[in-house]
Structure formats: structure tokens, C-alpha cells
Design a protein around this motif. Structure first.
Motif, mmCIF file in Angstrom:
data_model
loop_
_atom_site.group_PDB
_atom_site.id
_atom_site.type_symbol
_atom_site.label_atom_id
_atom_site.label_comp_id
_atom_site.label_asym_id
_atom_site.label_seq_id
_atom_site.Cartn_x
_atom_site.Cartn_y
_atom_site.Cartn_z
ATOM 1 N N ASP A 92 -1.617 107.674 43.623
ATOM 2 C CA ASP A 92 -0.538 107.018 44.357
ATOM 3 C C ASP A 92 -1.037 105.949 45.319
ATOM 4 N N LEU A 93 -2.349 105.898 45.555
ATOM 5 C CA LEU A 93 -2.899 104.956 46.533
ATOM 6 C C LEU A 93 -3.500 103.740 45.841
ATOM 7 N N GLU A 94 -3.631 102.656 46.583
ATOM 8 C CA GLU A 94 -4.298 101.471 46.082
ATOM 9 C C GLU A 94 -4.842 100.662 47.250
ATOM 10 N N GLY A 95 -5.685 99.672 46.920
ATOM 11 C CA GLY A 95 -6.191 98.760 47.929
ATOM 12 C C GLY A 95 -6.935 99.447 49.054
ATOM 13 N N ALA A 96 -6.686 98.972 50.279
ATOM 14 C CA ALA A 96 -7.389 99.478 51.456
ATOM 15 C C ALA A 96 -7.139 100.966 51.679
ATOM 16 N N ALA A 97 -5.916 101.411 51.369
ATOM 17 C CA ALA A 97 -5.589 102.829 51.560
ATOM 18 C C ALA A 97 -6.423 103.711 50.639
ATOM 19 N N LEU A 98 -6.632 103.268 49.394
ATOM 20 C CA LEU A 98 -7.457 104.028 48.455
ATOM 21 C C LEU A 98 -8.913 104.028 48.904
ATOM 22 N N ASN A 99 -9.404 102.873 49.326
ATOM 23 C CA ASN A 99 -10.784 102.797 49.798
ATOM 24 C C ASN A 99 -11.034 103.754 50.962
ATOM 25 N N GLN A 100 -10.118 103.775 51.923
ATOM 26 C CA GLN A 100 -10.274 104.650 53.073
ATOM 27 C C GLN A 100 -10.202 106.115 52.670
ATOM 28 N N PHE A 101 -9.310 106.420 51.745
ATOM 29 C CA PHE A 101 -9.173 107.784 51.229
ATOM 30 C C PHE A 101 -10.493 108.258 50.619
ATOM 31 N N LEU A 102 -11.119 107.413 49.792
ATOM 32 C CA LEU A 102 -12.360 107.798 49.127
ATOM 33 C C LEU A 102 -13.521 107.891 50.111
ATOM 34 N N MET A 103 -13.586 106.987 51.076
ATOM 35 C CA MET A 103 -14.638 107.083 52.084
ATOM 36 C C MET A 103 -14.508 108.361 52.894
ATOM 37 N N ASN A 104 -13.285 108.746 53.221
ATOM 38 C CA ASN A 104 -13.072 109.993 53.950
ATOM 39 C C ASN A 104 -13.556 111.194 53.145
ATOM 40 N N ALA A 105 -13.311 111.154 51.830
ATOM 41 C CA ALA A 105 -13.736 112.254 50.970
ATOM 42 C C ALA A 105 -15.262 112.340 50.902
ATOM 43 N N VAL A 106 -15.931 111.192 50.778
ATOM 44 C CA VAL A 106 -17.393 111.178 50.728
ATOM 45 C C VAL A 106 -17.980 111.724 52.027
ATOM 46 N N HIS A 107 -17.446 111.285 53.152
ATOM 47 C CA HIS A 107 -17.946 111.769 54.441
ATOM 48 C C HIS A 107 -17.701 113.266 54.613
ATOM 49 N N ALA A 108 -16.646 113.786 53.973
ATOM 50 C CA ALA A 108 -16.286 115.191 54.120
ATOM 51 C C ALA A 108 -17.221 116.128 53.365
ATOM 52 N N SER A 109 -17.997 115.604 52.410
ATOM 53 C CA SER A 109 -18.886 116.446 51.621
ATOM 54 C C SER A 109 -19.951 117.089 52.512
ATOM 55 N N PRO A 110 -20.207 118.398 52.339
ATOM 56 C CA PRO A 110 -21.278 119.028 53.119
ATOM 57 C C PRO A 110 -22.633 118.351 52.936
ATOM 58 N N LEU A 111 -22.864 117.758 51.751
ATOM 59 C CA LEU A 111 -24.126 117.076 51.519
ATOM 60 C C LEU A 111 -24.289 115.863 52.428
ATOM 61 N N ASN A 112 -23.179 115.326 52.920
ATOM 62 C CA ASN A 112 -23.236 114.229 53.875
ATOM 63 C C ASN A 112 -24.131 114.592 55.069
ATOM 64 N N GLY A 113 -24.170 115.887 55.402
ATOM 65 C CA GLY A 113 -24.983 116.329 56.528
ATOM 66 C C GLY A 113 -26.471 116.127 56.316
ATOM 67 N N LEU A 114 -26.943 116.189 55.046
ATOM 68 C CA LEU A 114 -28.349 115.935 54.764
ATOM 69 C C LEU A 114 -28.638 114.456 54.564
ATOM 70 N N MET A 115 -27.612 113.678 54.210
ATOM 71 C CA MET A 115 -27.811 112.263 53.913
ATOM 72 C C MET A 115 -27.810 111.393 55.163
ATOM 73 N N ARG A 116 -26.930 111.685 56.096
ATOM 74 C CA ARG A 116 -26.810 110.828 57.266
ATOM 75 C C ARG A 116 -27.752 111.289 58.361
ATOM 76 N N GLY A 117 -28.531 110.354 58.891
ATOM 77 C CA GLY A 117 -29.562 110.708 59.846
ATOM 78 C C GLY A 117 -30.836 111.131 59.131
ATOM 79 N N GLU A 118 -31.826 111.536 59.889
ATOM 80 C CA GLU A 118 -33.112 111.958 59.343
ATOM 81 C C GLU A 118 -33.312 113.443 59.601
ATOM 82 N N HIS A 119 -33.477 114.198 58.526
ATOM 83 C CA HIS A 119 -33.632 115.650 58.627
ATOM 84 C C HIS A 119 -35.006 116.031 58.079
ATOM 85 N N HIS A 120 -35.946 116.284 58.980
ATOM 86 C CA HIS A 120 -37.304 116.638 58.579
ATOM 87 C C HIS A 120 -37.376 118.148 58.348
#
Length: 405
Positions: free
Chosen positions: A147-175
């Protein structure tokens, strides 16, 4: 010529199945700090063949998985390589968050297909101790009709990517943090970070005592050779990953779709070094709205990190002429719940990976310490954790748009 014997094929067992008796194996489980804690036991079978038990504290499920390498490491190609498992877990996690966010926000998704590309590098000389593994930004293409398109779809998908638990290992440096045992005696690591905890028991006997639960559908199927693709800096030569000096780029990909019964079908391709294509099945546990008929995203991710780290020890033996007849690890990973799938409404989080290393060797304590340091230094997935990474998104089924999450 392949190293060792083909124990995976000789066993006659499925490549992935549930384990029924993890609680009785005597290795315990970590405390949940964020949302889920997973304990992964990995032992070497033969050559580059490895076996892992991955137990989730949140779900109570334990999965047994195996991994192998192809001709590029003189392996038998009897099971997927380590990097497959993290890529499969990553794309499964992204699909979890996209579908959960759509359900939360009342967005109807009529079609969804995810294509993920992971890229890694290996440069330097093993003899000079300068060889190092690296990780590059992730590329995710989302083919979607909703149902989404354009900027709304882009924001929706970025929110989903950030919501992934794996985001915690990707963002920042985890030694990552480590404990080290040589021939049953604990010794302090030299360069890598030391874990502030008691050394866990050697898991070798525990893996041998694991019992299979009910075995249903085949959860991992070999589909043949991956179609070749030109990868800048890529390689496909036999034993290329054992060359003394390296300057190469790896590319592993996965394509995920949803079956009508809710299971995720994930086709994994190995483009560089060139290798086999495998079909994985994935599903979340009952506590997260699934039926637990296949490993969940976090279990695949945890297995991948453990398998990749173990491969580096296996490479040291032929490249440096070291004595290492047996080696095992116990690895703990800590993830938050998904921002959408777990209802937290936050970006995914994770703690540094914690690994207990058990080496059986006639080498000295100092050489054992160096084996640990070099294995961490050359491990693609520990590099993934210690590198601040972003996901490059593309959407299709409408005007193609690019963005970075």
C-alpha cells in the motif's frame, strides 16, 4: 585434494535438525540480558567440516547444523560454508521485521522478495601475520507490492532494517571477547579482549551426546552450482583461500520469499569464491509467532559467526604448519527483540560476541595465544562485528530508488 575425511556425508544424517536433550549436556545456558541469549557449541569434525549446536534461551529450541568449505579451501562442499549461515539469518531477520511492521501499521503486502548481498575482504600475508579479514556494507534489494510508495515506502523499509536485532552488531564497533584454554588449562589471551567470566567446560563430549528430536521436512537442500557472476576482486581458484598472500573479495547472496504456510525459503548463492547454491528453510519459534519447524534468524546468525571463527583455526594448521588436532568453542550471543517483531519499537541491539576457545595442541602457550589472535584477526564475521556497517537499500516493482539505512 580435500583435507581429512568427509564425515558429514559418512554420517548419513540431515544437515540441520532439532536437538532434544541440550539441557542434559552439562554446558548450561547464558542469562538473557536483552531479549534472547544463544549459546552455540562448535566442534571440528574433519578438515574444514564443523558441527554446531545452537540453543536459544528465549525459545528453548536447539538446532544442530553442519558446515563445510568448497574447493577454494580444499573442502568437500558437503554443507554450506560459514558465511552462508549469517547471510541467511540476516535476510530472514529483515523479512521478520518487514512483515511485522506491516502488520503493526496495517500495511497490506501483496508480494515480497528480498535479495541480500554480503561482501567481505581478505588481505595480507599469513607468514608475516598481516592477514586480516574485513566486512563491507550490505546490499539489500526489496521487491515489494504494498500500500506504500515513494518516500513513505523508503521510510517504512529503513525502519524495518533498523528494527532487526542484527542491527545491534552492525552499527558501531563491537569487539569480541574471549576466554582461552590450552589442553584443559586456562591461559590469558594476548591481544584480543578478555572476557570477564569463568571458563566454561570443554564442549567436545557434549556435542557427541546430543540427540536428535523429531525429524520432519528437509531443512537444507543442495540445489547445484551457483550461476557465475563477475565480482570485482573475486576468486574461484581451487585452494585460493590457502594462498600465503591474499587480496581478494568475497560475495555471498541470498534470495528470500515466503511460502504459503509461513515458512521462509531462502536460496543462498556463493559468487566469490564460486561455490554451491543451497536452499534453507527458516521460521521463528512459537514464542515469536511461528511454529519452530526450522531454525530462526538468530540461530542461523549465531551459527555463522561460530563456524567462520572455527574455519580460521583450520586455515592456520596447513598455512603455518601448526599442531592442532582438536579445537572447539562455546559462543554466546545476546540480541534484543526485534523492534517490530518483538514490539519494542526500537532499533535492534546486541552485545559483543563472547567466545570460550578450547585448543588441544603440542604448541606452547604463546603459540596458542597467537592462534587465537590470528583467528580473530582473519575471521570475516568478527570483522563484521567490529566494523560500523550500513545497509544499502533498493526497492523495485516501481521506480527504482536507492538509499542507505
Amino acid at each position: 585434494m580435500p583435507l581429512g575425511s568427509n564425515k558429514i556425508l559418512e554420517s548419513g544424517r540431515p544437515l540441520i535438525y532439532e536437538v532434544s536433550n541440550f539441557d542434559s549436556l552439562g554446558v548450561g545456558t547464558p542469562q538473557i540480558r536483552r531479549g534472547d541469549a544463544l549459546r552455540t557449541l562448535v566442534t571440528s569434525l574433519s578438515g574444514f567440516q564443523k558441527e554446531a549446536l545452537v540453543a536459544s534461551c528465549r525459545s528453548g529450541k536447539t538446532w544442530r547444523m553442519v558446515s563445510d568449505e568448497g574447493k577454494y579451501l580444499n573442502g568437500y562442499d558437503a554443507a554450506p560454508p560459514p558465511l552462508s549461515f549469517l547471510t541467511v539469518g540476516m535476510v530472514a531477520s529483515y523479512m521478520n521485521e518487514i512483515t511485522a511492521l506491516a502488520q503493526r501499521d496495517g500495511v497490506e503486502i501483496r508480494h515480497l522478495k528480498l535479495t541480500l548481498d554480503n561482501y567481505y575482504t581478505m588481505t595480507g600475508s599469513m607468514q608475516k601475520r598481516t592477514m586480516i579479514g574485513g566486512a563491507e556494507p550490505v546490499e539489500l534489494q526489496v521487491e515489494i507490492d504494498c500500500d506504500l510508495e515513494g518516500a513513505a515506502l523508503n521510510q517504512f523499509l529503513m525502519n524495518a532494517v533498523h528494527a532487526s536485532p542484527l542491527n545491534g552488531l552492525m552499527r558501531g564497533e563491537h569487539h569480541s571477547l574471549f576466554k582461552l584454554s590450552r589442553n584443559g588449562k586456562e591461559i590469558a589471551p594476548l591481544k584480543v579482549g578478555q572476557l570477564d567470566a569463568d571458563l566454561l567446560p570443554d564442549p567436545a563430549d557434549a556435542v557427541q551426546k546430543a540427540k536428535a528430536g523429531e525429524i520432519g521436512e528437509n531443512l537444507l537442500i543442495h540445489l547445484g552450482q551457483t550461476t557465475k557472476k563477475n565480482v570485482q576482486g573475486g576468486t574461484e581458484k581451487a585452494a585460493s583461500s590457502l594462498s600465503e598472500h591474499q587480496d581478494r573479495r568475497l560475495n555471498i547472496a541470498a534470495v528470500a520469499t515466503l511460502r504459503a504456510d509461513g515458512m521462509k525459503e531462502i536460496r543462498q548463492q556463493l559468487y566469490s569464491p564460486h561455490g554451491k547454491e543451497w536452499l534453507f528453510l527458516s521460521e521463528e519459534a512459537e514464542v515469536d509467532g511461528g511454529k519452530a519447524r526450522a531454525p530462526d534468524a538468530a540461530s542461523y546468525i549465531s551459527a555463522g559467526i561460530g563456524f567462520c571463527f572455527m574455519t580460521q583455526f583450520g586455515r592456520l594448521v596447513p598455512m603455518l604448519g601448526l599442531d592442532l588436532p582438536e579445537y572447539q568453542i562455546i559462543q554466546d550471543t545476546h540480541f534484543s527483540l526485534g523492534g517490530a517483531s518483538g514490539g519494542t519499537g526500537k532499533a535492534g541491539e546486541a552485545d559483543p560476541v563472547e567466545t570460550h576457545v578450547f585448543l588441544t595442541t603440542n604448541e606452547s602457550d604463546d603459540v596458542a595465544r597467537e592462534m587465537l589472535d590470528l583467528s580473530e584477526q582473519t575471521c570475516f564475521l568478527h570483522a563484521f562485528c567490529r566494523t560500523d556497517l550500513k545497509t544499502k537499500l533498493k526497492t523495485s516493482l516501481r521506480d527504482v530508488q536507492s538509499l542507505t539505512a
